[in-house]
Design an enzyme around this catalytic site. Sequence first.
Site, PDB file in Angstrom:
ATOM      1  N   GLN A 151      -4.409  -1.423   9.747  1.00 25.41           N
ATOM      2  CA  GLN A 151      -4.603  -2.781   8.910  1.00 25.41           C
ATOM      3  C   GLN A 151      -5.038  -3.778  10.068  1.00 25.41           C
ATOM      4  OE1 GLN A 151      -3.771  -3.379   5.886  1.00 25.41           O
ATOM      5  NE2 GLN A 151      -3.956  -5.555   6.230  1.00 25.41           N
ATOM      6  N   ASP A 193     -10.710   3.002   4.248  1.00 24.16           N
ATOM      7  CA  ASP A 193     -11.012   1.670   4.102  1.00 24.16           C
ATOM      8  C   ASP A 193     -12.514   1.550   3.980  1.00 24.16           C
ATOM      9  OD1 ASP A 193      -9.266  -0.451   4.005  1.00 24.16           O
ATOM     10  OD2 ASP A 193      -8.659   0.039   6.185  1.00 24.16           O
ATOM     11  N   LYS A 216       0.806  -1.166   0.063  1.00 25.28           N
ATOM     12  CA  LYS A 216       0.001   0.087   0.302  1.00 25.28           C
ATOM     13  C   LYS A 216       0.718   1.236  -0.056  1.00 25.28           C
ATOM     14  CE  LYS A 216      -3.919  -2.405   2.053  1.00 25.28           C
ATOM     15  NZ  LYS A 216      -4.481  -2.815   3.408  1.00 25.28           N
TER      16      LYS A 216
HETATM   17  N1  GUN Z   1      -7.181  -6.660   6.239  1.00 24.88           N
HETATM   18  C1  GUN Z   1      -7.636  -7.501   5.125  1.00 24.88           C
HETATM   19  N2  GUN Z   1      -7.874  -6.674   4.197  1.00 24.88           N
HETATM   20  C2  GUN Z   1      -7.861  -5.320   4.729  1.00 24.88           C
HETATM   21  C3  GUN Z   1      -8.430  -4.155   4.208  1.00 24.88           C
HETATM   22  O1  GUN Z   1      -8.769  -3.929   3.359  1.00 24.88           O
HETATM   23  N3  GUN Z   1      -7.992  -3.032   5.120  1.00 24.88           N
HETATM   24  C4  GUN Z   1      -7.414  -3.253   6.375  1.00 24.88           C
HETATM   25  N4  GUN Z   1      -7.413  -2.176   7.185  1.00 24.88           N
HETATM   26  N5  GUN Z   1      -7.277  -4.478   7.003  1.00 24.88           N
HETATM   27  C5  GUN Z   1      -7.431  -5.428   6.288  1.00 24.88           C
END
Ligand code: GUN
Length: 295
Positions: free
Chosen positions: A98, A121, A54
């Site tokens: 995350q 998100d 990311k």
């Molecule tokens: N863990 C797995 N997929 C995601 C996501 O799209 N965003 C976040 N913050 N954590 C995740």
Amino acid sequence: MSAKIISGTETAKAIREELKTEVAQLKEQHDLVPGLVTILVGEDPASQSYVAAKNKTAHNLGIHSEQVTLDADTSEEDLLALVDKYNKDTNIHGILVQLPLPKHINEAKILYAIDPNKDVDGFHPVNVGKMMLGEQCFLPCTPHGCLELLQRSGVETSGAEVVVVGRSNIVGKPVANLMLQKREGGNATVTLCHTRTRDMDFHTKRADILVVAAGVANMIKADQVKEGVVVIDVGVNRIGVSESGKAILAGDVEFESVKEKAAAITPVPGGVGPMTITMLMKNTVQAARQLAGLE
Ligand code: GUN
């Protein structure tokens, strides 16, 4: 007949080019640089690699990105204080914590603490509620990526029998919701299957479009789908480690056999994964625009 491979890598690349131009224009015309912070608690290898990807993508697009990595034993209080700090930071427009978080931290409490205007998100209840109502909001990245892949591959969703396998808050529930919305890319008849579904095969065999987000490697086999199905495989399962130390990934769908029956299928890796990250970038740019009063 072998399926058309729906390349998330290629589709994501095209959207990222558009975003790169948009980011450059924001800088030139408004002196605005979108900013994203990613917060990782602990050392889960999968989470580490997602967060690194990311940040790298953000950097490549000209988005300012900050990565905060905290010890696994960080307290809920300290994490809340950090979120609050970034809520107030005017250089940061998107906050991503995350998931999953360590067990001693209440995930909902953290997600609720993120300013909904910075919730790139799309996990804050305000954004989840708006999504449900079909209002403009930050859409969750993986479900949004699945829809974009279908749309940009020319797959008709209107009136289609869509079967979603998996009912997580991050993928299954929102993707099912988005696909039934009364708008382009939606209008499907949606069935949501999960671990308590009585006869999974009955449903998967009826699907025109099958979205699998169960987190079980190679769970869906060729005899569970119908000829001509379009398959979106959201699974990212680490099934081993290569000699060079890289994780070997498998989807939730048995790619080699299902691709002989499907009309189109996403690979793993190179399918939904790159789209998730790209949608996060799109949301970050949107957040920056909104917080700067540009829309
Ligand atoms: N863990 C797995 N997929 C995601 C996501 O799209 N965003 C976040 N913050 N954590 C995740």
